[in-house]
Every structure is written in structure tokens, then in C-alpha cells.
Design an enzyme around this catalytic site. Structure first.
Site, mmCIF file in Angstrom:
data_model
loop_
_atom_site.group_PDB
_atom_site.id
_atom_site.type_symbol
_atom_site.label_atom_id
_atom_site.label_comp_id
_atom_site.label_asym_id
_atom_site.label_seq_id
_atom_site.Cartn_x
_atom_site.Cartn_y
_atom_site.Cartn_z
ATOM 1 N N CYS A 1 0.811 -1.230 0.000
ATOM 2 C CA CYS A 1 0.000 0.000 0.000
ATOM 3 C C CYS A 1 0.841 1.275 0.000
ATOM 4 O O CYS A 1 0.315 2.361 -0.213
ATOM 5 C CB CYS A 1 -0.958 -0.001 1.187
ATOM 6 S SG CYS A 1 -1.940 -1.491 1.283
ATOM 7 N N ASN B 1 -10.311 -0.602 0.612
ATOM 8 C CA ASN B 1 -8.851 -0.473 0.569
ATOM 9 C C ASN B 1 -8.358 -0.957 -0.792
ATOM 10 O O ASN B 1 -8.413 -2.146 -1.086
ATOM 11 C CB ASN B 1 -8.259 -1.320 1.703
ATOM 12 C CG ASN B 1 -6.740 -1.298 1.732
ATOM 13 O OD1 ASN B 1 -6.107 -0.723 0.856
ATOM 14 N ND2 ASN B 1 -6.177 -1.935 2.743
ATOM 15 N N HIS C 1 -3.035 6.844 2.457
ATOM 16 C CA HIS C 1 -3.543 5.510 2.175
ATOM 17 C C HIS C 1 -4.702 5.280 3.145
ATOM 18 O O HIS C 1 -4.669 5.735 4.289
ATOM 19 C CB HIS C 1 -2.462 4.445 2.383
ATOM 20 C CG HIS C 1 -3.022 3.072 2.244
ATOM 21 N ND1 HIS C 1 -3.693 2.674 1.107
ATOM 22 C CD2 HIS C 1 -3.086 2.020 3.094
ATOM 23 C CE1 HIS C 1 -4.118 1.440 1.263
ATOM 24 N NE2 HIS C 1 -3.768 1.018 2.468
#
Ligand code: UT7
Length: 312
Positions: free
Chosen positions: A111, A266, A236
Site C-alpha cells: 500500500c 482499501n 492511504h
């Protein structure tokens, strides 16, 4: 830090049409829409398409926004944790779909990958390149078990991209950055070859909050800036509570934060450019603003970058 300047001259994003809502998950998983929204801030995620398709579409949109064609791009950096194959990387296929004639490599930092890509792009600009595509794209549905309530509620697909180039005007600048990794935490979030994502959610949560605090503090210190001088934060986003906890500790404001999590879940390496594109569409960034990008994820990896914005 940067003698050639740094600007994101075009940003684009892409989401697959197919949506998987919390209510869909309720029909086969022991969960509720209310629990997922309260514990994560997510209402739905997108599934379908592929990493290559989403990367290509987001990149084409970023190139259109920057007003550049395939021959203008000197390098493609693709942040992805859901590549098409173990070998080769996904970036060469994306470059060929776009008609690029340049180097193309994957960045595997989960990520945090897009923030890693941003700082790598700066290095290539300093070496004389003119335009670099930094892309984040994921088809996480390929490595997510949507029957596992610990992970299936979180992950979705998406893509985002930015064209990055020097800025001789002196406005746009990469003010500072910070990258980190700690391999002792590999097993708190990982997928084996051919497997699905396994996660110790509580430990990821704890480590993420700590990593965000550390990396944001480092980047601010290196730029000589204070929290109050940040105009927009593009983080993020894996769980709204991670962002809220870290922001509380740092004194950052949710009002200044670009969030897309509720509608996307996500999307790992794609999240930050997706949220940036959304913020730009809503006129939340103006030239001269200080924008903070901050990512964290499997590895553990983390990274942040402070950019003085010049989009035009
Ligand atoms: O990009 C980085 C990737 N990942 C992350 O950042 C993930 C970080 N972690 C998280 O987001 C959270 O840990 C989760 C959302 C995954 C889980 O939330 P939590 O608040 O840590 O829940 P928990 O695992 O502590 O479980 C609390 C309770 C348990 O029930 P009991 O034992 O208290 O009766 C679980 O069985 O909630 C239950 N539970 C659920 N209930 C409904 C766990 N998952 C679910 C679910 N639906 N999906």
C-alpha cells in the site's frame, strides 16, 4: 532538496463498474453493513477488471489531463501488489497498451508503493528525465477471500496515475520525503504464491498508526514545516479508524483529508492517486498548496512525501 522542481501535471483514475456492497457480503458472511461501516468506514468496494486494464485507463486519463502523448513519457513506474503474473512484471504490458516506448517496472511496496514511486520519480527527474508516469493499480479481488470476514470486508480494485515532470517555475517542488520498511512484520499481512491475503488486523492497525506518526513527523522535520502548514492530506486508507487515530496523535485535521474509502474500500497501491484525483475533481487543491501523501502497508512498508503543488 530538488533543483529541477517537481509537479504532477496530470492525474487520472479508474474503478471497475461492478460494485460489491456490505449488503452483498451480508448475504454470505457472518457480518452486517452496520458493523463494517462502524469498524472500517467502508460501504462498498469495486471488483472485476484487471490490474493491467485499470492501470492503463488511469494512465491514459492522467496523460490526457497533462496534455501529453505516448512519446512524451520517459518511464512507467507501476505500484501494484496484485500483479498479473509472478513473472514478468505488469508494467511492461501496461506500457505497451499505452503505446509507450520507454522503461517500465513494477514497484512492490504494497500500500506504500505509490509514495515509493513518487520519490523514485524525483530521482529520475534529477537524472534528466522529462516525464514519468507513476501509477498505482490493483485487482485485489484476485487475492481476497470474500468469505473471510477479517479481510473480505476491506479490499477492492482500482487504479490511479499521475504524470510527473520538472517544474522550472519554482512553484512545484518535492519538499521532503521519508521511506521505511520493517521485515519483522512480514507475517501480519501477506499472501503466499497462489494464495489469498492473510492478516492479523489488530497488529496491522497498531503498526500502521505508529508508522504514520513516525513518517509524517520525519517528512515535516526535513521540510521545516509544521502540521498547520499542510493544506491537503492524501493518505492511504484501509480503515477510517487508522486515519482518525493517527491524525489525533499528530494533530491533523480530517477536514483537510481526501477520503474515498467509503466507496472504494482499501485499494492498496491505487488508493492515494485515486483519492488525489477525487480531491482535484472537487477543486480541493490550488497551486502553492502543501500536499502531504502518506502510505503504509504490508512489509511493513511506509512512506510520506510533502509536495508544493503546481498542477497547471
Ligand atoms: O492496507 C493495510 C491493510 N489492512 C489494514 O489496515 C487492516 C487494519 N485492521 C482493521 O481494519 C481491523 O482490525 C479489522 C476491520 C480487520 C477488524 O476490526 P477489529 O476492530 O480489529 O475487530 P476484531 O478482530 O477485534 O473483532 C472484534 C469483534 C469480534 O467479536 P467478539 O470476539 O468481540 O465477540 C469479532 O469476531 O468483531 C467480530 N468481527 C466481526 N463482526 C462482524 C470481526 N470481523 C467481523 C465482521 N463482521 N466482518
Amino acid at each position: 532538496m530538488n533543483s529541477v522542481g517537481f509537479r504532477l501535471s496530470g492525474v487520472g483514475s479508474a474503478l471497475p463498474e461492478k460494485v460489491l456492497t456490505n449488503h452483498d457480503l451480508e448475504s454470505w458472511m457472518d457480518t452486517t453493513d452496520e458493523w463494517i461501516r462502524e469498524r472500517t468506514g467502508i460501504s462498498q468496494r469495486h471488483i472485476g477488471s484487471s490490474t493491467t486494464e485499470l492501470a492503463t485507463l488511469a494512465s491514459q486519463r492522467a496523460m490526457d489531463a497533462a496534455g501529453v502523448g505516448p512519446s512524451d513519457i520517459d518511464l512507467l513506474l507501476l505500484a501494484t501488489t496484485s500483479p498479473e503474473h509472478i513473472c514478468p512484471g505488469t508494467a511492461p504490458g501496461v506500457a505497451s497498451q499505452l503505446g509507450l516506448d520507454c522503461g517500465a517496472i513494477d514497484v512492490q511496496a504494497a500500500c506504500s508503493g505509490w509514495v515509493y514511486g513518487l520519490t523514485m520519480a524525483n530521482g529520475y527527474l534529477l537524472q534528466g528525465m522529462d516525464r514519468i508516469l507513476v501509477v498505482g493499480a490493483e485487482a485485489l479481488d484476485k487475492i481476497t477471500d470474500y468469505h473471510d470476514r477479517g479481510t473480505g470486508i476491506l479490499f477492492g480494485n482500482g487504479g490511479g496515475a499521475a504524470v510527473i515532470q520538472p517544474d522550472p517555475s519554482g512553484v512545484g517542488e518535492l519538499l521532503s520525503w521519508d521511506l521505511g520498511a520493517d521485515g519483522r512484520y512480514v507475517k501480519i499481512l501477506y499472501a503466499e504464491h497462489g494464495g489469498v491475503l492473510k492478516m492479523d488486523g489488530k497488529e496491522v492497525f497498531r503498526q500502521a498508526v505508529t508508522a504514520i506518526q513516525r513518517t509524517v513527523t520525519n517528512s515535516l522535520g526535513r521540510a521545516g514545516l509544521t502540521i498547520d502548514e499542510i493544506d491537503l492530506i492524501v493518505p492511504h486508507q484501509a480503515n477510517i479508524r487508522i486515519v482518525e487515530s493517527a491524525w489525533k496523535k499528530l494533530g491533523l485535521s480530517m477536514d483537510k483529508t481526501a477520503m474515498v474509502l467509503e466507496n472504494t474500500g482499501n485499494t492498496s497501491g491505487a488508493t492515494i492517486p485515486l483519492a488525489l484525483d477525487d480531491a482535484l475533481s472537487n477543486d480541493r487543491v490550488k497551486n502553492g498548496d502543501v500536499v502531504l501523501f502518506v502510505g503504509f502497508g504490508a512489509g511493513m512498508t511506509w512512506g510520506s512525501a510533502l509536495v508544493r503543488w503546481n498542477g497547471s
